[in-house]
Each structure stands twice: as structure tokens, then as C-alpha cells.
Design an enzyme around this catalytic site. Sequence first.
Site, PDB file in Angstrom:
ATOM      1  CG  ASP A  10      48.431  48.119  54.377  1.00 35.10           C
ATOM      2  OD1 ASP A  10      48.711  49.059  55.154  1.00 35.10           O
ATOM      3  OD2 ASP A  10      48.952  46.993  54.484  1.00 35.10           O
ATOM      4  CB  SER A  11      52.408  50.242  53.400  1.00 36.53           C
ATOM      5  OG  SER A  11      52.315  49.309  54.461  1.00 36.53           O
ATOM      6  CE1 TYR A  42      53.123  53.362  51.807  1.00 39.93           C
ATOM      7  CE2 TYR A  42      51.097  54.116  52.853  1.00 39.93           C
ATOM      8  CZ  TYR A  42      51.789  53.747  51.718  1.00 39.93           C
ATOM      9  OH  TYR A  42      51.143  53.756  50.515  1.00 39.93           O
ATOM     10  N   GLY A  43      55.779  53.136  57.893  1.00 34.89           N
ATOM     11  CA  GLY A  43      56.021  53.527  59.284  1.00 34.89           C
ATOM     12  C   GLY A  43      57.336  54.221  59.550  1.00 34.89           C
ATOM     13  CB  CYS A  73      47.482  51.711  56.256  1.00 38.66           C
ATOM     14  SG  CYS A  73      49.154  52.194  56.664  1.00 38.66           S
ATOM     15  CG  ASN A  74      46.710  50.978  62.625  1.00 42.98           C
ATOM     16  OD1 ASN A  74      45.984  51.165  63.585  1.00 42.98           O
ATOM     17  ND2 ASN A  74      46.728  49.824  61.985  1.00 42.98           N
ATOM     18  CB  THR A  75      51.450  54.099  59.130  1.00 42.14           C
ATOM     19  OG1 THR A  75      51.805  52.947  59.898  1.00 42.14           O
ATOM     20  CG2 THR A  75      52.589  55.076  59.124  1.00 42.14           C
ATOM     21  CB  CYS A 183      50.823  47.723  62.461  1.00 43.00           C
ATOM     22  SG  CYS A 183      51.467  47.407  60.805  1.00 43.00           S
ATOM     23  CB  THR A 184      46.393  46.563  58.831  1.00 44.27           C
ATOM     24  OG1 THR A 184      47.294  47.250  57.944  1.00 44.27           O
ATOM     25  CG2 THR A 184      45.323  47.517  59.316  1.00 44.27           C
ATOM     26  CG  HIS A 185      51.815  44.741  57.465  1.00 44.61           C
ATOM     27  ND1 HIS A 185      51.356  45.977  57.072  1.00 44.61           N
ATOM     28  CD2 HIS A 185      52.435  44.200  56.378  1.00 44.61           C
ATOM     29  CE1 HIS A 185      51.708  46.174  55.799  1.00 44.61           C
ATOM     30  NE2 HIS A 185      52.358  45.125  55.365  1.00 44.61           N
TER      31      HIS A 185
HETATM   32  N1  DGL Z   1      49.958  48.240  57.673  1.00 45.53           N
HETATM   33  C1  DGL Z   1      50.367  49.505  58.071  1.00 45.53           C
HETATM   34  C2  DGL Z   1      49.782  49.996  59.359  1.00 45.53           C
HETATM   35  O1  DGL Z   1      48.699  49.587  59.705  1.00 45.53           O
HETATM   36  C3  DGL Z   1      51.665  50.087  57.651  1.00 45.53           C
HETATM   37  C4  DGL Z   1      52.900  49.384  57.984  1.00 45.53           C
HETATM   38  C5  DGL Z   1      54.081  50.066  57.354  1.00 45.53           C
HETATM   39  O2  DGL Z   1      54.094  50.134  56.125  1.00 45.53           O
HETATM   40  O3  DGL Z   1      54.960  50.509  58.089  1.00 45.53           O
HETATM   41  O4  DGL Z   1      50.356  50.812  60.027  1.00 45.53           O
END
Ligand code: DGL
Length: 262
Positions: A10-11, A42-43, A73-75, A183-185
Site C-alpha cells: 500500500d502507499s 498515490y491518489g 490499495c484501491n488507487t 481507500c484502505t486508509h
Molecule cells: N490506501 C490507498 C487506497 O486504498 C491509497 C491512498 C493514497 O495513497 O492516496 O487508495
Amino acid sequence: MDRRPIGIFDSGVGGISIWKELRNKMPLEDTIYLADSKNAPYGEKSPEAILQLSIKNTELLLQNHCKLIVVACNTATTNAIDYLRKNYAVPFIGIEPAIKPAALQSVSGKVGVLATRGTLTSALFHSTAKNHAANIEILEQVGTGLVELIEKGQAQSPEARNLLQKYIQPMTAAGIDHLVLGCTHYPFLIPVLKDELPVHVKIIDCGEAVAKQTHKVLQQHQLLNTDQREPSYKFLSNTEAEMLSRFLKDEPGELQIKFLDF
Ligand code: DGL
């Protein structure tokens, strides 16, 4: 039977929400987790940059002999999983905003999706929405600034609360009955979200579904580990391992948390 570890990336700390589900579902599996915090978020990056970072993470996990990779990570999933599946031999599990279950359960016909810009502008997100949620209205919201606060350990701060209030207000005013965390965060924001959302709005997060799918794919490929020994859990961060340690402090068992410049 295969003792090699499951790779996860993940990021940053977001994928820890997925790692916990994986460990609960498959307590015999070793894992290696890459937190690419140096490149978070990453987004806000271009699709090409997200792809290159996903390739870099994948190659490092493969050098560490991972048998399957969870793109936590969804992104990264929405921008890179097709490429990764075509170009590497191991199975990949991705994570996408769970709009399908939300659409099936919605009574108001309106579902909110809170995700990064990279996810909401991806072709995969739009094709999933078209295929599985054509009959409902999706209210999209980019969670600008949230990942940065979560990475700093400030998920419950007044700043995070203010941003969330601003982001969810138009969706609740429009009548959503489900809010998909894309988003996993964002699961780290659930305590604040529960305070701020009307009680009838259900929060949808798909960590458990990802763990189930990972188990199924390992089984199909005969990759499950059945060896009854203490599993090894490695976490590698390319900023400081301190933040990862804080997010993992209540986790039982021996965790190896290290800095690695990747
Ligand atoms: N945790 C990430 C996701 O699920 C990335 C968030 C990011 O780095 O912008 O999208």
C-alpha cells in the site's frame, strides 16, 4: 502446500486494515507488508506514476519470494492491476470500492463513495459502477487531505473531523443510505465517521471480503500453508518504521517492523 509468504503493499499504513483481516482468516500464513509511505499519497499522482510504483512494489515482493500479492490499495488496484496480472506469474488480489454490495442493499437508491482522486478517475472504477450500480445514483467525493492526516497518526484529529464533515454533508443531504470507503486508509476514520453520519447510513468497507477472496485463490492454486508453526510477519516502511509500529502496537505475536529504502 506452500510456505512462501503472502505479499501486501500500500502507499502507507492503509493496507494494515487489510493485513489484519488476512491474518484473522489465515493465521498460518507468513506475510510481508510494504508501506510505500515515501510516495504517499498515490491518489494525487498520474496513472503512469501509480503504475510505476505498483511495479516497483511488486518486484520487491517477488524478490522476497511472495507466492501471491494483495494490492491493499484501491488507487493502485484501479490503475495497475490489469498490467500486473498480465505481466507477472503470481496471482494478484485487488481491492476496489465496494459499490456492488452497497448498490444491492441500498433502499434510497443513493450511495456515497469516498475515495482518492486516482481511484475515482480510473477507468476500472467507472466500468465497475456501470456494470454493478447502473440503477443507483453514486455520489463521489475525493477525500483530499485525509490520507496525509492518517499517515501522520491524526485520523481522530479536529482537522480530520472538519474535512469529513465537509465531505459527507452534501452526500447525506442528498439522501445516501450507504457510504463506501474506497481507500484502505479510511477505516481508521470509522470512529469519527460514526459520530458524524446519521445513524441509518451504513459504512461499507471490504477488508473481510478481500481476505475471503485471498483464501479462495490460494486454495484454488494449492498455495495454502498448512504447516502448524509460528507465522512470520514482516513490515517494511521506506520512511520511518515508527509510524507502522504505532499502528500495530496492539497486535499480538512477534512482528518485525523495519526501515528499508525502496
Ligand atoms: N490506501 C490507498 C487506497 O486504498 C491509497 C491512498 C493514497 O495513497 O492516496 O487508495
